[in-house]
Design a protein around this motif. Structure first.
Motif, PDB file in Angstrom:
ATOM      1  N   LEU A   1      62.807  81.881  31.469  1.00 41.25           N
ATOM      2  CA  LEU A   1      63.076  81.317  30.146  1.00 41.25           C
ATOM      3  C   LEU A   1      63.137  82.409  29.090  1.00 41.25           C
ATOM      4  CD1 LEU A   1      63.493  78.980  28.210  1.00 41.25           C
ATOM      5  CD2 LEU A   1      61.002  78.713  28.088  1.00 41.25           C
ATOM      6  N   ALA A   2      62.200  83.355  29.144  1.00 40.15           N
ATOM      7  CA  ALA A   2      62.194  84.441  28.163  1.00 40.15           C
ATOM      8  C   ALA A   2      63.426  85.329  28.330  1.00 40.15           C
ATOM      9  CB  ALA A   2      60.914  85.256  28.315  1.00 40.15           C
ATOM     10  N   VAL A   3      63.796  85.616  29.577  1.00 35.31           N
ATOM     11  CA  VAL A   3      64.991  86.433  29.817  1.00 35.31           C
ATOM     12  C   VAL A   3      66.228  85.717  29.291  1.00 35.31           C
ATOM     13  CG1 VAL A   3      66.466  87.464  31.589  1.00 35.31           C
ATOM     14  CG2 VAL A   3      63.973  87.606  31.809  1.00 35.31           C
TER      15      VAL A   3
ATOM     16  N   LEU B   1      65.827  76.679  22.575  1.00 37.42           N
ATOM     17  CA  LEU B   1      65.002  77.392  23.547  1.00 37.42           C
ATOM     18  C   LEU B   1      63.887  78.120  22.792  1.00 37.42           C
ATOM     19  CD1 LEU B   1      67.773  78.940  25.842  1.00 37.42           C
ATOM     20  CD2 LEU B   1      66.408  76.886  26.268  1.00 37.42           C
ATOM     21  N   VAL B   2      62.674  77.588  22.872  1.00 35.65           N
ATOM     22  CA  VAL B   2      61.538  78.151  22.130  1.00 35.65           C
ATOM     23  C   VAL B   2      60.359  78.259  23.093  1.00 35.65           C
ATOM     24  CG1 VAL B   2      60.014  77.909  20.135  1.00 35.65           C
ATOM     25  CG2 VAL B   2      62.371  77.027  20.029  1.00 35.65           C
ATOM     26  N   LEU B   3      60.015  79.475  23.457  1.00 37.20           N
ATOM     27  CA  LEU B   3      58.920  79.668  24.410  1.00 37.20           C
ATOM     28  C   LEU B   3      57.602  79.178  23.841  1.00 37.20           C
ATOM     29  CD1 LEU B   3      58.001  80.770  27.146  1.00 37.20           C
ATOM     30  CD2 LEU B   3      57.760  83.026  26.076  1.00 37.20           C
ATOM     31  N   ARG B   4      57.386  79.369  22.536  1.00 37.99           N
ATOM     32  CA  ARG B   4      56.130  78.933  21.924  1.00 37.99           C
ATOM     33  C   ARG B   4      55.916  77.431  22.116  1.00 37.99           C
ATOM     34  NH1 ARG B   4      52.932  81.175  18.099  1.00 37.99           N
ATOM     35  NH2 ARG B   4      54.485  82.778  17.602  1.00 37.99           N
ATOM     36  N   ASP B   5      56.993  76.642  22.056  1.00 43.40           N
ATOM     37  CA  ASP B   5      56.864  75.188  22.234  1.00 43.40           C
ATOM     38  C   ASP B   5      56.273  74.852  23.597  1.00 43.40           C
ATOM     39  OD1 ASP B   5      57.910  74.859  19.746  1.00 43.40           O
ATOM     40  OD2 ASP B   5      59.859  74.090  20.405  1.00 43.40           O
TER      41      ASP B   5
ATOM     42  N   VAL C   1      54.119  78.998  32.637  1.00 44.63           N
ATOM     43  CA  VAL C   1      55.044  78.538  31.602  1.00 44.63           C
ATOM     44  C   VAL C   1      56.297  79.410  31.611  1.00 44.63           C
ATOM     45  CG1 VAL C   1      55.380  78.358  29.124  1.00 44.63           C
ATOM     46  CG2 VAL C   1      53.216  77.612  30.132  1.00 44.63           C
ATOM     47  N   GLY C   2      57.472  78.744  31.600  1.00 49.70           N
ATOM     48  CA  GLY C   2      58.731  79.466  31.482  1.00 49.70           C
ATOM     49  C   GLY C   2      59.258  80.076  32.753  1.00 49.70           C
ATOM     50  N   VAL C   3      58.665  79.757  33.910  1.00 52.62           N
ATOM     51  CA  VAL C   3      59.074  80.398  35.157  1.00 52.62           C
ATOM     52  C   VAL C   3      60.283  79.718  35.802  1.00 52.62           C
ATOM     53  CG1 VAL C   3      57.733  79.117  36.882  1.00 52.62           C
ATOM     54  CG2 VAL C   3      58.036  81.602  37.137  1.00 52.62           C
TER      55      VAL C   3
ATOM     56  N   GLU D   1      59.739  86.353  18.822  1.00 56.86           N
ATOM     57  CA  GLU D   1      61.063  86.801  19.243  1.00 56.86           C
ATOM     58  C   GLU D   1      61.698  85.838  20.248  1.00 56.86           C
ATOM     59  OE1 GLU D   1      63.303  89.206  18.795  1.00 56.86           O
ATOM     60  OE2 GLU D   1      62.267  90.077  17.073  1.00 56.86           O
ATOM     61  N   MET D   2      60.874  85.105  20.981  1.00 55.60           N
ATOM     62  CA  MET D   2      61.386  84.264  22.058  1.00 55.60           C
ATOM     63  C   MET D   2      61.831  82.895  21.543  1.00 55.60           C
ATOM     64  SD  MET D   2      61.386  86.029  24.811  1.00 55.60           S
ATOM     65  CE  MET D   2      61.848  87.456  23.829  1.00 55.60           C
TER      66      MET D   2
END
Length: 594
Positions: free
Chosen positions: A460-462, A499-503, A308-310, A493-494
């Motif tokens: 994505l996190a960055v 842009l929501v990493l949790r989603d 996820v997020g890569v 925090e992300m």
């Protein structure tokens, strides 16, 4: 279970050589058909009730279902069990000709793709010989079974085409004519099947009939799809036609392509040079104009997977834009997710300017016929099912496809693979600098590295961290790095705008099978690093869905160390106290296939 479930044409159960076992009235028979249609897969009880009573169940529906199940258990005993809110009928290939056909068909096609044609011929021949017409025909075309039956019919036709080509290469033209004639006439939009039929006619001295069938196909394609026959059929017709013969091919040329329908490439895309070169070299062969391997081989497919997020979608769009010149008929992106195949096909046909179809099978035929004669790059994004993706992939010709997925899609055969890893410190810092400005980043390069590592290098996190830091102009990078290191919840925090990493984890969690969720919870409850002995029972499940990272290099099982993202661990722990069925919608049943 002692006997075989016979599902082609009629539905019956036999024990040895005795007569068919009595199954009861229409509802128990329909229940058995539904369970067989998803053999070895849990069929949710609510979906069974909806199917049995056509969306209008009585108040006693659940009790009635239990009565029907009890009646079937008298026949199937412990092969029919209740599991995870539904019912599971376990049948192996030796006990059910439908299961046996599907297993043989897929195995034979896989052998053919791998180049083992000798083994493929025998397996495909056995699969084709099993076919007895439309499965479960006694039940008509009930909507609750239509998807499965359409998928099996599509698989049979693709298997028949593969078999016919291999048999023709061995000179078995008479057998090809006997088995293909009925299906070629019934499916004039299938150009590969038509080519096999025409070749077999020509080999038997019946070139005139072959040319006549070409005209039938050409007319059907023009009337139904608005396209001309593809290059294989056109070339075959030219070889059969006598010099100076009439223009059986017709005029007008093929319909125009669709242009570049990809979204905008990220202007600050960084890294991935090695993976990009690999993708360009592999996919460029399929779309090239020089008549290389891709000109005669089937469409090339590359699967892009990773956690996820890569940045799988960003990578696919980047590569696709670079390949635009190699695919003059266009570039098209389709988001699959968990959308029904019919909905996806409706959007595809609309995107390429073709009218809609009433059934999924007709829409698939129209899509494949349109695609077969073109050089188009198809990007299938967010794929959660190998079988759903396979239905849409180019089966022949010079088109190609990029498939992105959080899963490895191990069930998708004959594909090249690119596994994306998180950024290293330098790549992450470059993305950070492109967003916040390199001057600001270079004022405290060590803080930039700390931010990237807090984000685990996930693009994505960055990007989220960079966007937030760019907005918080009063914060020095070091202060923001400290904030991330002290955050009680990195997932919280992300978040930056949309842009929501949790989603992304929510979406993955919804698609996971309950046993994968349980495996994730078990591993997340441990303290890393994870030695093989600690995660051996769950490694296969979690590697397939990208939640566990395999060890690097050549290592033995005794010293292998697996990894799991801190974001994934945090998300899994949030649901550790919940029952397995909570924390997201249950995964759907058997995915749509072709």
């Amino acid at each position: 279970m002692n006997g075989a479930v016979i599902t082609f044409g009629g539905l019956s159960v036999r024990r040895g050589d005795v007569e068919a076992v009595q199954l009861g009235g229409p509802k128990p028979r329909l229940l058995l058909a539904l369970l067989v249609s998803r053999a070895n897969t849990v069929f949710p009880a609510e979906q069974l009730i909806d199917a049995l009573w056509d969306g209008r169940p009585p108040r006693t529906a659940r009790k009635n279902l239990q009565v029907y199940v009890s009646r079937l258990r008298q026949v199937f005993a412990d092969r029919l069990t209740h599991s995870q809110g539904g019912y599971l009928l376990r049948i192996d290939a030796g006990e059910c000709d439908l299961v046996r056909f599907e297993k043989l068909a897929r195995a034979g096609r896989r052998l053919a793709r791998d180049g083992d044609t000798e083994a493929a011929v025998g397996v495909l021949d056995e699969a084709v010989a099993l076919w007895r017409g439309r499965p479960l025909a006694e039940l008509g075309r009930l909507p609750c079974l239509a998807e499965t039956v359409d998928r099996l019919e599509e698989l049979f036709l693709a298997t028949l085409e593969e078999w016919a080509e291999l048999m023709s290469e061995r000179g078995a033209h008479r057998l090809v004519r006997e088995r293909v004639e009925e299906h070629a006439a019934a499916h004039p939009l299938r150009e590969r099947l038509a080519a096999a039929w025409i070749r077999s006619l020509a080999a038997g001295g019946r070139s005139g009939e072959g040319l006549a069938h070409f005209e039938t196909v050409r007319t059907a394609l023009a009337r139904e799809l608005g396209v001309e026959p593809g290059p294989e059929l056109t070339e075959l017709r030219s070889r059969l036609a006598s010099p100076g013969g009439g223009g059986a091919g017709g005029g007008g040329g093929r319909a125009p392509g669709v242009g570049n329908q990809l979204p905008r490439e990220l202007p600050d895309f960084v890294g991935r040079s090695a993976e990009s070169h690999l993708a360009l070299a592999y996919l460029g062969q399929s779309g090239g104009t020089g008549g290389g391997r891709g000109a005669s081989a089937g469409g090339r497919v590359m699967v892009v997977s990773g956690p996820v997020g890569v940045g799988k979608t960003a990578f696919a769009v980047h590569v696709a834009h670079l390949l635009a010149d190699a695919f003059p008929d266009g570039l098209l992106l389709v988001e699959l997710g968990t959308r029904p195949l019919g909905t996806v096909l409706h959007g595809l046909l609309d995107a390429v300017g073709l009218p809609p179809e009433r059934t999924v099978a007709q829409a698939l035929a129209r899509w494949r016929a349109w695609l077969s004669g073109r050089r188009l790059l198809l990007v299938l994004d967010d794929v959660v099912s190998a079988t759903a993706a396979e239905a849409l992939l180019p089966g022949s010709g010079r088109s190609a496809a990029l498939v992105t997925s959080r899963y490895r899609l191990s069930g998708l055969p004959g594909v090249a693979r690119v596994e994306l890893s998180p950024f290293d410190d330098a790549e992450g810092a470059e993305l950070l600098g492109r967003v916040i400005g390199f001057g600001r980043l270079l004022s405290d390069a060590e803080a930039g590295t700390r931010i990237v590592r807090s984000c685990e290098g996930l693009p994505l996190a960055v990007r989220i961290a960079a966007v937030k830091l760019d907005a918080l102009r009063h914060l020095r990078p070091a202060e923001y790095a400290d904030r991330l290191s002290r955050a009680p919840s990195l997932l919280d925090e992300m978040t930056a705008g949309e842009l929501v990493l949790r989603d992304r984890y929510e979406a993955l969690w919804r698609d996971l099978h309950p046993r994968q969720r349980d495996a994730c919870r078990r591993v997340a409850a441990r303290t890393p690093p994870y030695l093989y002995g600690q995660v051996a029972a769950d490694a296969e499940e979690l590697l397939e869905c990208g939640l566990l990272t395999p060890p690097g290099g050549e290592v033995s099982a005794h010293v292998a160390v697996y990894g799991m993202s801190a974001f994934a661990r945090e998300f899994a722990r949030e649901f550790a106290g919940r029952p397995a069925g909570e924390g997201g919608a249950e995964r759907r049943g058997t995915p749509v296939s072709a």
